[in-house]
Design a protein around this motif. Structure first.
Motif, short mmCIF file in Angstrom:
data_model
loop_
_atom_site.label_atom_id
_atom_site.label_comp_id
_atom_site.label_asym_id
_atom_site.label_seq_id
_atom_site.Cartn_x
_atom_site.Cartn_y
_atom_site.Cartn_z
N TYR A 68 -1.25 3.44 7.35
CA TYR A 68 0.01 4.15 7.57
C TYR A 68 0.08 4.64 9.01
O TYR A 68 -0.76 5.41 9.48
N ASP A 98 -6.08 7.29 4.09
CA ASP A 98 -4.76 6.87 4.56
C ASP A 98 -3.69 7.85 4.06
O ASP A 98 -3.68 8.23 2.88
N ALA A 100 -0.76 7.41 3.29
CA ALA A 100 0.13 6.87 2.25
C ALA A 100 -0.30 7.30 0.86
O ALA A 100 0.54 7.38 -0.05
N SER A 302 3.86 -2.33 -1.62
CA SER A 302 3.62 -1.37 -0.55
C SER A 302 2.63 -1.92 0.47
O SER A 302 1.68 -2.62 0.11
N PRO A 303 2.88 -1.69 1.76
CA PRO A 303 3.89 -0.82 2.34
C PRO A 303 5.20 -1.51 2.69
O PRO A 303 5.97 -0.97 3.50
N PRO A 306 7.72 1.70 0.92
CA PRO A 306 6.74 2.78 0.77
C PRO A 306 6.44 3.05 -0.70
O PRO A 306 7.34 3.05 -1.55
#
Length: 389
Positions: A68, A98, A100, A302-303, A306
């Protein structure tokens, strides 16, 4: 012990919601029902006026492998120096720190199936993990759940000048590896305990043994109809299991896919048609396939989308005509089945992991707020309605 009290429970098993309580102990759901005794609960989550769902599950993505906000240097989901890499394992590229992951958990996405991308004809294995933790080994629900393979534009684009410039070549490369893996296994089995007769160790072929033995499926990246059918054709030739990933043109061949009875992961759809094989993408696809009796999971990839927008994607499918209960199952129990972890996650049932999402409305609506998220019975996101006793 923890108790979720007085919530409207949507368990992803029964179509009708019901008012009740959930008792959690040692990370598992131990009771679901009305007016459960909670005197021994160390924590009570008051869900009065709120909606209780299973943790949302992603059947196909790359969260934690594509970093991310850190650009190309953080991308670990595609090896682009070798077109055939079955020996790679997604777990080895996951970055638990991460950013995310907390984004996903706060949105109620509690479990994800992650692994290599689609640059290679064979990319390596996927793993299933929870979306909270500091060490990936402790986040694993089940490792090596599927072997990624890819059809269509991506292998051709990455290896056009090196190895692969046609769909025929892609199919041939996959067949070649499956033939070799089958022969390698036969030689190993024929040798028995006689080490002198065993074939020379081959890490790539060793990694494919669970596929040819039917222990894990091929996880086939296929957007276009011709690629979907090629994936199915090869799986039948070798008698291996398969799941279809993306299925962008699935709405054009609904009747054919309904006959095949293989798990389908549909998406990502909240994107532009960035390449030719996406030109027919439609939000109607998951609903049409589900209505025909297919096992459908909705994915963000993802990503590409998102991870936290997984419930929104289900909502957009409902807006396009998908039955709301089918859409709920498409981000809960169906992806759990798709990834082979339905014994642990995907529904609110006694004995399963206590992955629970509590909202103030339907999670498909953009105005809905997530109030509480539990993963393995521990609150990873909490509002003001939690009281310690």
């Amino acid at each position: 012990m923890l108790c979720v009290k007085n919530g409207m429970i949507h368990d992803a098993v029964h179509q009708e919601a019901f008012r009740g309580d959930i008792i959690v102990e040692d990370g598992k759901i131990i009771a679901i029902g009305e007016n459960l005794k909670a005197e021994d609960a160390a924590k009570i989550v008051d869900a009065e006026g709120l909606y209780v769902y299973p943790g949302f599950v992603e059947a196909h993505g790359h969260i934690g492998l594509d970093g991310y906000g850190i650009g190309y240097e953080g991308m670990d989901y595609n090896e682009m120096n070798d077109i055939v890499t079955p020996h790679l394992r997604g777990i080895d590229g996951v970055k638990p720190m991460d950013a995310a992951f907390p984004h996903a958990a706060a949105a109620g996405v509690t479990c994800v199936c992650v692994g290599p991308g689609s640059a290679n004809v064979i990319g390596g294995t996927f793993t299933t993990i929870k979306t909270t933790g500091k060490r990936v080994d402790d986040m694993v629900v089940r490792d090596n759940v599927a072997m990624k393979c890819a059809f269509g534009e991506n292998p051709k684009r990455v290896y056009r000048e090196k190895k692969d410039s046609s769909r025929m070549t892609t199919a041939a490369l996959l067949r070649e590896m499956l033939f070799k893996a089958r022969e390698y296994l036969e030689k190993k089995e024929a040798a028995g305990e006689d080490v002198s007769k065993k074939p020379a160790f081959d890490m790539k072929l060793e990694a494919l043994i669970p596929v040819v033995k039917g222990e894990i499926p091929l996880k086939a990246h296929a957007h276009a109809t011709e690629d979907i059918f090629s994936a199915l054709r090869i799986a039948k030739e070798f008698g291996v299991k398969i799941t279809l990933e993306h299925v962008t043109e699935g709405h054009l061949i609904v009747e054919e896919l309904a006959k095949e009875n293989v798990p389908l992961a549909v998406g990502p759809t909240l994107t532009s048609a960035s390449k030719f094989e996406l030109r027919n993408k439609s939000w109607t696809t998951p609903g049409l396939l589900a209505a025909a009796g297919c096992q459908v999971s909705i994915i963000t990839d993802s990503p590409v989308i998102p991870q936290e927008y997984l419930p929104l994607c289900a909502g957009l499918a409902v807006h396009a005509g998908m039955d709301p209960f089918a859409a709920l199952q498409a981000i809960t129990i169906n992806p759990a089945k798709h990834a082979g972890i339905a014994d642990r996650v995907g529904s609110l049932e006694v004995g399963k992991d206590a992955d629970i999402v509590i909202t103030d409305g339907c999670p498909f609506e953009i105005s809905t707020k997530v109030k509480h998220v539990l993963i393995d019975g521990k609150e990873v996101f909490a509002g003001r309605d939690t009281t310690d006793q």
